[in-house]
Design a protein around this motif. Structure first.
Motif, short mmCIF file in Angstrom:
data_model
loop_
_atom_site.label_atom_id
_atom_site.label_comp_id
_atom_site.label_asym_id
_atom_site.label_seq_id
_atom_site.Cartn_x
_atom_site.Cartn_y
_atom_site.Cartn_z
N SER A 1 -3.57 28.32 14.78
CA SER A 1 -3.25 28.70 13.41
C SER A 1 -3.41 27.51 12.46
CB SER A 1 -1.80 29.20 13.34
OG SER A 1 -0.91 28.11 13.51
N PRO A 2 -3.60 27.78 11.16
CA PRO A 2 -3.68 26.68 10.19
C PRO A 2 -2.44 25.78 10.22
CG PRO A 2 -4.46 28.70 9.19
CD PRO A 2 -3.89 29.08 10.55
N LYS A 3 -1.27 26.36 10.43
CA LYS A 3 -0.06 25.56 10.49
C LYS A 3 -0.11 24.58 11.67
CE LYS A 3 4.68 26.17 9.57
NZ LYS A 3 5.69 27.11 9.22
N ARG A 4 -0.52 25.08 12.84
CA ARG A 4 -0.65 24.22 14.02
C ARG A 4 -1.71 23.16 13.80
NH1 ARG A 4 2.49 22.51 17.41
NH2 ARG A 4 3.28 24.59 17.74
N GLN A 5 -2.80 23.52 13.11
CA GLN A 5 -3.84 22.55 12.80
C GLN A 5 -3.27 21.39 11.99
OE1 GLN A 5 -7.57 24.17 11.23
NE2 GLN A 5 -7.00 26.14 12.12
N LYS A 6 -2.42 21.73 10.99
CA LYS A 6 -1.80 20.67 10.18
C LYS A 6 -0.97 19.73 11.04
CE LYS A 6 -0.52 23.68 6.82
NZ LYS A 6 0.17 24.19 5.66
N PHE A 7 -0.20 20.28 11.98
CA PHE A 7 0.61 19.43 12.85
C PHE A 7 -0.27 18.51 13.68
CE2 PHE A 7 3.86 23.12 12.90
CZ PHE A 7 4.54 22.60 11.80
N MET A 8 -1.37 19.04 14.19
CA MET A 8 -2.26 18.25 15.04
C MET A 8 -3.00 17.18 14.24
SD MET A 8 -3.44 21.43 17.40
CE MET A 8 -4.22 20.61 18.78
N PHE B 1 -10.02 21.52 15.29
CA PHE B 1 -9.07 22.51 15.78
C PHE B 1 -9.33 23.91 15.21
CE2 PHE B 1 -6.75 18.39 15.41
CZ PHE B 1 -6.75 18.09 16.76
N SER B 2 -10.31 24.04 14.33
CA SER B 2 -10.63 25.34 13.70
C SER B 2 -10.92 26.39 14.76
CB SER B 2 -11.84 25.20 12.78
OG SER B 2 -11.57 24.33 11.72
N GLY B 3 -10.35 27.56 14.57
CA GLY B 3 -10.60 28.67 15.47
C GLY B 3 -9.81 28.60 16.76
N LEU B 4 -9.14 27.49 17.00
CA LEU B 4 -8.38 27.33 18.25
C LEU B 4 -6.90 27.63 18.07
CD1 LEU B 4 -10.00 24.00 19.50
CD2 LEU B 4 -10.53 26.34 20.23
N GLU C 1 0.86 -1.19 0.00
CA GLU C 1 0.00 0.00 0.00
C GLU C 1 0.90 1.23 0.00
OE1 GLU C 1 -3.25 2.10 2.95
OE2 GLU C 1 -3.23 -0.09 2.84
N ALA C 2 0.45 2.26 -0.69
CA ALA C 2 1.16 3.54 -0.69
C ALA C 2 0.14 4.63 -0.99
CB ALA C 2 2.27 3.55 -1.74
N ASP C 3 0.31 5.76 -0.32
CA ASP C 3 -0.64 6.84 -0.53
C ASP C 3 0.02 8.17 -0.19
OD1 ASP C 3 -3.01 8.05 -1.23
OD2 ASP C 3 -4.19 7.18 0.39
N THR C 4 -0.67 9.23 -0.60
CA THR C 4 -0.25 10.59 -0.31
C THR C 4 -1.38 11.29 0.42
OG1 THR C 4 1.13 10.66 -2.28
CG2 THR C 4 0.51 12.77 -1.34
N ILE C 5 -1.05 11.98 1.49
CA ILE C 5 -2.04 12.72 2.29
C ILE C 5 -1.68 14.20 2.23
CG2 ILE C 5 -3.10 13.01 4.56
CD1 ILE C 5 -3.48 10.18 3.34
N ASN C 6 -2.63 15.01 1.80
CA ASN C 6 -2.44 16.46 1.73
C ASN C 6 -3.13 17.09 2.94
OD1 ASN C 6 -2.42 19.19 1.19
ND2 ASN C 6 -2.86 18.94 -0.99
N LEU C 7 -2.35 17.47 3.94
CA LEU C 7 -2.92 18.05 5.16
C LEU C 7 -3.59 19.39 4.90
CD1 LEU C 7 -0.02 17.17 7.59
CD2 LEU C 7 -2.24 16.03 7.43
N LYS D 1 -8.88 23.29 5.16
CA LYS D 1 -9.81 24.11 4.39
C LYS D 1 -11.23 23.94 4.92
CE LYS D 1 -7.13 24.39 0.20
NZ LYS D 1 -6.93 23.95 -1.15
N ASP D 2 -11.54 22.76 5.40
CA ASP D 2 -12.85 22.49 5.99
C ASP D 2 -12.79 22.75 7.49
OD1 ASP D 2 -13.76 21.55 3.51
OD2 ASP D 2 -12.97 19.55 3.91
#
Length: 185
Positions: free
Chosen positions: A55-62, A50-53, A34-40, A45-46
């Motif tokens: 930054s978008p960068k921190r959301q990606k990490f979480m 973590f929205s509103g809590l 199996e192999a895949d790509t995940i675009n954080l 975008k949705d």
């Protein structure tokens, strides 16, 4: 000595690739299961938990952390987990800090959940093994995977949807198998 070694390998970033493979020590072949790509970026975008809590960068990490926990639990029978090590791209210096955070998160989760070490492989070593040049580009890397008789893709769909990120993750798995599998397990 185990005949088949299960490998989970990663190419990290806000768009990350992973590969789950089996390395046969008798015939020295890697079968990509199996192999895949995940675009954080798609996840922030949705509205997410973590929205509103933060930054978008921190959301990606979480969100990345949650994904990795799921992958580690899904592929519960892995023997080796490996990642491309961090590097500095002179054209994208700011990305270096993010790569460090992604790698640190991965290593922390691997050690705490799986109780095994995370193997980190320098990108130039991976490129040199597969193409003969430590400076190979992404297209050369993908082609070298497809041309390598020791790399088998279990499903044609893996090849069809292969991105540069999943290709790099497969290359990491192949590199770790070739580099150290004979001394492990």
């Amino acid at each position: 000595m185990k005949k088949d070694i299960k490998i989970l390998s990663f190419d990290l970033g806000a768009i990350y690739g992973y590969a789950y493979s089996s390395y046969n020590r008798l015939n020295n072949r890697l079968t990509v299961l199996e192999a895949d790509t995940i675009n954080l970026n798609k996840y922030i975008k949705d509205v997410n938990e973590f929205s509103g809590l933060c930054s978008p960068k921190r959301q990606k990490f979480m969100i990345f952390e949650k994904h990795i926990e799921e992958l580690l639990n899904t592929f519960s029978n892995v023997d080796i987990i490996a990642s491309e090590d961090v590097f500095v791209n002179p054209h994208r210096v700011n990305a270096h800090l993010s790569l460090i955070i992604y790698l640190d998160t991965l290593e922390r989760l691997v050690v705490t959940i799986k109780k095994i070490p995370l193997y980190k492989i320098p990108p130039r070593s991976i490129k040199a093994l597969l193409t003969g040049s430590g400076n190979a580009n992404k297209i050369d890397m993908q082609q070298s995977l497809l041309d390598n008789p020791d790399i088998i893709f279990r499903k044609k769909a893996i090849v069809k949807k292969m991105s540069t990120h999943s290709a790099d993750a497969i290359a990491v798995g192949y590199s770790i198998a070739k580099d150290i599998s004979s001394s492990l397990i």
